[in-house]
Motif scaffolding. Structure first.
Motif, mmCIF file in Angstrom:
data_model
loop_
_atom_site.group_PDB
_atom_site.id
_atom_site.type_symbol
_atom_site.label_atom_id
_atom_site.label_comp_id
_atom_site.label_asym_id
_atom_site.label_seq_id
_atom_site.Cartn_x
_atom_site.Cartn_y
_atom_site.Cartn_z
ATOM 1 N N GLY A 126 5.898 -48.443 8.613
ATOM 2 C CA GLY A 126 6.878 -47.632 7.898
ATOM 3 C C GLY A 126 8.018 -48.451 7.316
ATOM 4 O O GLY A 126 8.969 -47.887 6.765
ATOM 5 N N ASP A 127 7.951 -49.778 7.429
ATOM 6 C CA ASP A 127 9.009 -50.639 6.897
ATOM 7 C C ASP A 127 8.805 -50.864 5.401
ATOM 8 O O ASP A 127 7.679 -51.050 4.933
ATOM 9 C CB ASP A 127 9.003 -51.992 7.612
ATOM 10 C CG ASP A 127 9.360 -51.864 9.083
ATOM 11 O OD1 ASP A 127 10.157 -50.962 9.420
ATOM 12 O OD2 ASP A 127 8.824 -52.652 9.894
ATOM 13 N N GLU A 128 9.908 -50.865 4.655
ATOM 14 C CA GLU A 128 9.850 -51.004 3.198
ATOM 15 C C GLU A 128 10.190 -52.422 2.746
ATOM 16 O O GLU A 128 11.036 -53.086 3.327
ATOM 17 C CB GLU A 128 10.826 -50.020 2.539
ATOM 18 C CG GLU A 128 10.489 -48.563 2.786
ATOM 19 C CD GLU A 128 11.565 -47.627 2.277
ATOM 20 O OE1 GLU A 128 12.538 -48.120 1.656
ATOM 21 O OE2 GLU A 128 11.455 -46.416 2.505
ATOM 22 N N SER A 129 9.500 -52.870 1.695
ATOM 23 C CA SER A 129 9.821 -54.131 1.032
ATOM 24 C C SER A 129 9.597 -53.897 -0.456
ATOM 25 O O SER A 129 8.987 -52.901 -0.848
ATOM 26 C CB SER A 129 8.943 -55.278 1.549
ATOM 27 O OG SER A 129 7.564 -54.969 1.389
ATOM 28 N N SER A 130 10.083 -54.814 -1.296
ATOM 29 C CA SER A 130 9.982 -54.567 -2.730
ATOM 30 C C SER A 130 10.037 -55.860 -3.530
ATOM 31 O O SER A 130 10.421 -56.909 -3.009
ATOM 32 C CB SER A 130 11.127 -53.644 -3.187
ATOM 33 O OG SER A 130 12.387 -54.287 -2.994
ATOM 34 N N PHE A 131 9.634 -55.773 -4.798
ATOM 35 C CA PHE A 131 9.877 -56.866 -5.736
ATOM 36 C C PHE A 131 10.360 -56.273 -7.048
ATOM 37 O O PHE A 131 10.038 -55.125 -7.379
ATOM 38 C CB PHE A 131 8.636 -57.750 -5.933
ATOM 39 C CG PHE A 131 7.468 -57.114 -6.630
ATOM 40 C CD1 PHE A 131 7.337 -57.166 -8.014
ATOM 41 C CD2 PHE A 131 6.472 -56.470 -5.900
ATOM 42 C CE1 PHE A 131 6.252 -56.598 -8.662
ATOM 43 C CE2 PHE A 131 5.376 -55.895 -6.537
ATOM 44 C CZ PHE A 131 5.261 -55.956 -7.920
ATOM 45 N N SER A 132 11.165 -57.037 -7.781
ATOM 46 C CA SER A 132 11.786 -56.551 -9.014
ATOM 47 C C SER A 132 11.376 -57.412 -10.189
ATOM 48 O O SER A 132 11.244 -58.629 -10.063
ATOM 49 C CB SER A 132 13.314 -56.540 -8.879
ATOM 50 O OG SER A 132 13.712 -55.734 -7.792
ATOM 51 N N THR A 133 11.182 -56.779 -11.339
ATOM 52 C CA THR A 133 10.689 -57.487 -12.516
ATOM 53 C C THR A 133 11.532 -57.223 -13.749
ATOM 54 O O THR A 133 12.221 -56.213 -13.853
ATOM 55 C CB THR A 133 9.246 -57.041 -12.851
ATOM 56 O OG1 THR A 133 9.265 -55.642 -13.237
ATOM 57 C CG2 THR A 133 8.323 -57.204 -11.668
ATOM 58 N N GLN A 134 11.464 -58.186 -14.671
ATOM 59 C CA GLN A 134 11.887 -57.991 -16.055
ATOM 60 C C GLN A 134 10.685 -58.383 -16.889
ATOM 61 O O GLN A 134 10.221 -59.524 -16.804
ATOM 62 C CB GLN A 134 13.084 -58.855 -16.417
ATOM 63 C CG GLN A 134 14.413 -58.204 -16.160
ATOM 64 C CD GLN A 134 15.553 -58.895 -16.896
ATOM 65 O OE1 GLN A 134 15.417 -59.999 -17.401
ATOM 66 N NE2 GLN A 134 16.689 -58.237 -16.949
ATOM 67 N N MET B 121 11.184 -47.867 -9.257
ATOM 68 C CA MET B 121 12.562 -47.590 -9.649
ATOM 69 C C MET B 121 12.888 -48.360 -10.917
ATOM 70 O O MET B 121 12.633 -49.555 -11.007
ATOM 71 C CB MET B 121 13.513 -47.988 -8.519
ATOM 72 C CG MET B 121 14.965 -47.627 -8.758
ATOM 73 S SD MET B 121 15.851 -48.932 -9.606
ATOM 74 C CE MET B 121 17.480 -48.202 -9.686
ATOM 75 N N ARG B 122 13.449 -47.673 -11.904
ATOM 76 C CA ARG B 122 13.858 -48.317 -13.147
ATOM 77 C C ARG B 122 15.368 -48.244 -13.314
ATOM 78 O O ARG B 122 15.991 -47.205 -13.068
ATOM 79 C CB ARG B 122 13.216 -47.634 -14.357
ATOM 80 C CG ARG B 122 11.744 -47.940 -14.556
ATOM 81 C CD ARG B 122 11.369 -47.832 -16.021
ATOM 82 N NE ARG B 122 12.018 -48.882 -16.807
ATOM 83 C CZ ARG B 122 12.213 -48.823 -18.126
ATOM 84 N NH1 ARG B 122 11.814 -47.772 -18.809
ATOM 85 N NH2 ARG B 122 12.805 -49.820 -18.759
ATOM 86 N N SER B 123 15.954 -49.362 -13.714
ATOM 87 C CA SER B 123 17.366 -49.400 -14.084
ATOM 88 C C SER B 123 17.445 -50.178 -15.384
ATOM 89 O O SER B 123 16.426 -50.613 -15.923
ATOM 90 C CB SER B 123 18.211 -50.084 -12.998
ATOM 91 O OG SER B 123 17.928 -51.469 -12.968
ATOM 92 N N GLU B 124 18.645 -50.389 -15.891
ATOM 93 C CA GLU B 124 18.789 -51.152 -17.131
ATOM 94 C C GLU B 124 18.289 -52.585 -16.963
ATOM 95 O O GLU B 124 17.635 -53.139 -17.850
ATOM 96 C CB GLU B 124 20.256 -51.175 -17.558
ATOM 97 C CG GLU B 124 20.518 -51.966 -18.829
ATOM 98 C CD GLU B 124 21.997 -51.989 -19.187
ATOM 99 O OE1 GLU B 124 22.580 -53.085 -19.141
ATOM 100 O OE2 GLU B 124 22.556 -50.929 -19.504
ATOM 101 N N SER B 125 18.541 -53.174 -15.816
ATOM 102 C CA SER B 125 18.261 -54.596 -15.633
ATOM 103 C C SER B 125 16.843 -54.908 -15.178
ATOM 104 O O SER B 125 16.385 -56.048 -15.319
ATOM 105 C CB SER B 125 19.246 -55.190 -14.626
ATOM 106 O OG SER B 125 19.161 -54.508 -13.395
ATOM 107 N N SER C 79 16.961 -62.195 -18.084
ATOM 108 C CA SER C 79 17.814 -62.287 -19.261
ATOM 109 C C SER C 79 18.845 -61.165 -19.213
ATOM 110 O O SER C 79 18.763 -60.260 -18.386
ATOM 111 C CB SER C 79 16.975 -62.166 -20.545
ATOM 112 O OG SER C 79 16.608 -60.819 -20.762
ATOM 113 N N MET C 80 19.802 -61.230 -20.122
ATOM 114 C CA MET C 80 20.811 -60.176 -20.198
ATOM 115 C C MET C 80 20.325 -58.979 -21.020
ATOM 116 O O MET C 80 21.004 -57.980 -21.120
ATOM 117 C CB MET C 80 22.097 -60.738 -20.822
ATOM 118 C CG MET C 80 22.737 -61.859 -20.011
ATOM 119 S SD MET C 80 23.195 -61.341 -18.345
ATOM 120 C CE MET C 80 24.496 -60.176 -18.715
#
Length: 252
Positions: A218-226, A203-207, A69-70
Motif C-alpha cells: 500500500g506504499d506509494e511512489s512516483s516519477f515525474s516527467t516533462q 497528476m498533471r500540473s503546469e510543470s 525546461s521552463m
C-alpha cells in the motif's frame, strides 16, 4: 475515507512536483555567479581550482536543463500509459492546460518559458461533464471538484476559474503492485510506463506529469516527467517522509 485518500494522492503529487521545481534549482546558479566573482579576485592557483568547480556546477546545471525546461509540460508522456487508447479520459487529460498563472521574467524583463495556454473550469466541464462534488458549490471554479467516470475518478484544483492541477485515479491501477524502485532519471517515460504498467494515479500540473504507483504494502511512489524525459523519481520511503512532514499520513 475514499475521498480523503484521493485528496491525499493529489496533494502529495503537488508537493512532489513543488520539491523539484526550477525555483528550487535557482540557488546553484547564484552560487556559480558568486564563485566567478571570487575567481577574478584570487590568485591564479585558487582561480584555476574554482573555475574547475564552477565548470562542474555548470555541467550539473546543463544536465538538469536537459530534463526540465521552463516551458509548460505538454503531457506527451500520457500516450505511453498502458491501454491509453481505450481510456478516453487520458486523451482529454492531455488536451487540458493546467497553469499557476505565474510568469517568470529575467532581469532585462524578458519572459521565461514562452506563452502559457490555460484551461478554464468550463473547459474541464466540457471534457468530463458536471462534477459530482465541489468544495465550493456556489463557485466551483474557485476550489476543488471531483468527477466520477467509467475509468476512474478525477479531482481538479481551480483558482479564479483557471485549472491549476488535475489528478486522475485510474480503476485497476492498484492491482499492479508495483513501485518506482527500479526507475531512474536515465529512463524515458515510455520505458518506465512499459515496465511498471498502469499507474494508480496520474497528476498533471503546469510543470510536469506525475505517475503514482502503489505496491503490495500500500506504499506509494512516483516519477515525474516533462515530455518523454523523467526529471524526478520519488521512492516509497521519500513519499512516507513527505506524508509525515505534511501530516497527510494521519488521513490514511
Amino acid at each position: 475515507m475514499k475521498n480523503i485518500r484521493f485528496y491525499t494522492v493529489g496533494l502529495l503529487s503537488l508537493l512532489t512536483l513543488a520539491a523539484c521545481s526550477p525555483a528550487n534549482s535557482a540557488q546553484p546558479a547564484k552560487t556559480a555567479s558568486s564563485s566567478k566573482k571570487s575567481v577574478q579576485s584570487s590568485s591564479s592557483k585558487t582561480s584555476s581550482s574554482k573555475e574547475t568547480s564552477t565548470s562542474s556546477e555548470s555541467n550539473s546545471s546543463d544536465d538538469f536543463s536537459d530534463r526540465f525546461s521552463m516551458d509548460p509540460d505538454d503531457g506527451a508522456s500520457l500516450q505511453y500509459v498502458p491501454g491509453a487508447a481505450s481510456i478516453p479520459e487520458i486523451e482529454k487529460l492531455r488536451n487540458l492546460h493546467p497553469t499557476t498563472g505565474f510568469v517568470l521574467r529575467t532581469q532585462d524583463g524578458q519572459e521565461v518559458g514562452g506563452p502559457k495556454a490555460r484551461s478554464s473550469y468550463d473547459d474541464v466541464v466540457a471534457a468530463f461533464g458536471q462534477p459530482v462534488s465541489s468544495t465550493d458549490s456556489a463557485n466551483p471554479g474557485d476550489g476543488v471538484n471531483v468527477w466520477v467516470t467509467d475509468n476512474g475518478d478525477i479531482m481538479a484544483f481551480f483558482n479564479n476559474g483557471v485549472l491549476t492541477d488535475i489528478t486522475f485515479r485510474l480503476r485497476g491501477g492498484e492491482t499492479n503492485h508495483q513501485s518506482t524502485g527500479g526507475i531512474s532519471k536515465s529512463d524515458t517515460a515510455k520505458t518506465a510506463l512499459k515496465r511498471l504498467g498502469k499507474p494508480y494515479a496520474i497528476m498533471r500540473s503546469e510543470s510536469g506529469t506525475s505517475y503514482v504507483y502503489k505496491d503490495s504494502n500500500g506504499d506509494e511512489s512516483s516519477f515525474s516527467t516533462q515530455g518523454d524525459k523523467i526529471f524526478n523519481v520519488t521512492s516509497a520511503a521519500e513519499t512516507k517522509q513527505l506524508k509525515k512532514i505534511t501530516g497527510l499520513d494521519k488521513n490514511q
